[in-house]
Design a protein around this motif. Structure first.
Motif, mmCIF file in Angstrom:
data_model
loop_
_atom_site.group_PDB
_atom_site.id
_atom_site.type_symbol
_atom_site.label_atom_id
_atom_site.label_comp_id
_atom_site.label_asym_id
_atom_site.label_seq_id
_atom_site.Cartn_x
_atom_site.Cartn_y
_atom_site.Cartn_z
ATOM 1 N N GLY A 292 42.290 27.803 38.768
ATOM 2 C CA GLY A 292 42.514 27.159 40.057
ATOM 3 C C GLY A 292 42.335 28.040 41.276
ATOM 4 N N PHE A 293 41.555 29.122 41.146
ATOM 5 C CA PHE A 293 41.284 30.020 42.266
ATOM 6 C C PHE A 293 39.820 29.939 42.659
ATOM 7 C CE2 PHE A 293 44.852 32.254 40.142
ATOM 8 C CZ PHE A 293 45.747 32.294 41.193
ATOM 9 N N ASP A 294 39.524 30.353 43.881
ATOM 10 C CA ASP A 294 38.142 30.466 44.342
ATOM 11 C C ASP A 294 37.620 31.835 43.921
ATOM 12 O OD1 ASP A 294 35.710 30.608 45.651
ATOM 13 O OD2 ASP A 294 36.557 30.472 47.665
ATOM 14 N N PRO A 295 36.628 31.881 43.012
ATOM 15 C CA PRO A 295 36.142 33.186 42.552
ATOM 16 C C PRO A 295 35.376 33.960 43.619
ATOM 17 C CG PRO A 295 34.817 31.424 41.626
ATOM 18 C CD PRO A 295 35.954 30.777 42.368
ATOM 19 N N HIS A 296 35.071 33.306 44.747
ATOM 20 C CA HIS A 296 34.326 33.953 45.830
ATOM 21 C C HIS A 296 35.222 34.334 47.005
ATOM 22 C CE1 HIS A 296 31.436 31.471 43.546
ATOM 23 N NE2 HIS A 296 30.752 32.599 43.591
ATOM 24 N N SER A 297 36.526 34.455 46.742
ATOM 25 C CA SER A 297 37.486 34.748 47.814
ATOM 26 C C SER A 297 37.828 36.230 47.923
ATOM 27 C CB SER A 297 38.769 33.948 47.577
ATOM 28 O OG SER A 297 39.414 34.411 46.397
ATOM 29 N N GLY A 298 37.308 37.060 47.006
ATOM 30 C CA GLY A 298 37.654 38.477 47.019
ATOM 31 C C GLY A 298 38.788 38.800 46.065
ATOM 32 N N LEU A 299 39.339 37.784 45.437
ATOM 33 C CA LEU A 299 40.383 37.948 44.440
ATOM 34 C C LEU A 299 39.837 38.757 43.259
ATOM 35 C CD1 LEU A 299 43.160 36.738 43.196
ATOM 36 C CD2 LEU A 299 41.639 35.057 42.167
ATOM 37 N N ILE A 300 40.641 39.661 42.727
ATOM 38 C CA ILE A 300 40.262 40.414 41.525
ATOM 39 C C ILE A 300 40.955 39.758 40.346
ATOM 40 C CG2 ILE A 300 40.470 42.614 40.310
ATOM 41 C CD1 ILE A 300 40.336 44.000 43.027
ATOM 42 N N VAL A 301 40.162 39.389 39.322
ATOM 43 C CA VAL A 301 40.714 38.744 38.137
ATOM 44 C C VAL A 301 40.417 39.623 36.931
ATOM 45 C CG1 VAL A 301 40.796 36.663 36.731
ATOM 46 C CG2 VAL A 301 40.273 36.486 39.165
ATOM 47 N N VAL A 302 41.460 39.954 36.183
ATOM 48 C CA VAL A 302 41.338 40.774 34.975
ATOM 49 C C VAL A 302 41.452 39.838 33.776
ATOM 50 C CG1 VAL A 302 42.294 42.710 33.672
ATOM 51 C CG2 VAL A 302 42.451 42.698 36.179
ATOM 52 N N PHE A 303 40.458 39.929 32.879
ATOM 53 C CA PHE A 303 40.449 39.132 31.659
ATOM 54 C C PHE A 303 40.649 40.037 30.462
ATOM 55 C CE2 PHE A 303 37.796 36.778 34.641
ATOM 56 C CZ PHE A 303 38.318 35.506 34.538
ATOM 57 N N ARG A 304 41.283 39.507 29.428
ATOM 58 C CA ARG A 304 41.519 40.274 28.208
ATOM 59 C C ARG A 304 40.739 39.691 27.043
ATOM 60 N NH1 ARG A 304 47.207 39.534 25.527
ATOM 61 N NH2 ARG A 304 45.982 40.327 23.810
#
Length: 117
Positions: free
Chosen positions: A35-47
């Motif tokens: 539910g986030f905008d991936p183009h917002s500058g947010l850093i997402v860590v996946f495992r």
């Protein structure tokens, strides 16, 4: 390692993802499942399922950047597997990326300057 700025939000996707996904597939996961905008500058860590690999997705203003890290020995310390995300501080993110136990890093708490007291 690319170090995030102080004002950047960093989240860890707590459920493992299919590590065959590239930047576009992970951006779709960020948007549709988290539910986030991936183009917002947010850093997402996946495992990964095994816990020894991490993928980090961030939009740098000109394109999606995907960072992949595999630990040679041991595994990363991950939060409990469940749906959703967990927000982490910059210091916790750096510890996680280095393969350290991020839970031992306490985020700095804002303290009033002595002159204001």
């Amino acid at each position: 390692m690319i170090l995030p700025g102080n004002g950047v939000r960093i989240v860890v996707a707590t459920r493992p993802v299919d590590f065959r996904k590239g930047p576009d597939g992970l951006a779709a996961v960020v948007q549709e499942q988290l539910g986030f905008d991936p183009h917002s500058g947010l850093i997402v860590v996946f495992r990964s399922k095994r816990g020894d690999r991490a993928k980090i997705l961030v939009w740098d203003g000109t394109g999606l950047v995907l960072i992949y890290k595999r630990l040679e020995q041991g595994g990363f310390t991950w939060p409990t597997v469940r749906d959703g995300v967990m927000r982490v501080s910059k210091a916790q993110f750096e510890a996680l990326f280095e393969g350290l136990d991020w839970r031992r890093v306490t985020p700095p708490r804002g303290r009033r300057p002595a002159a204001a007291e």
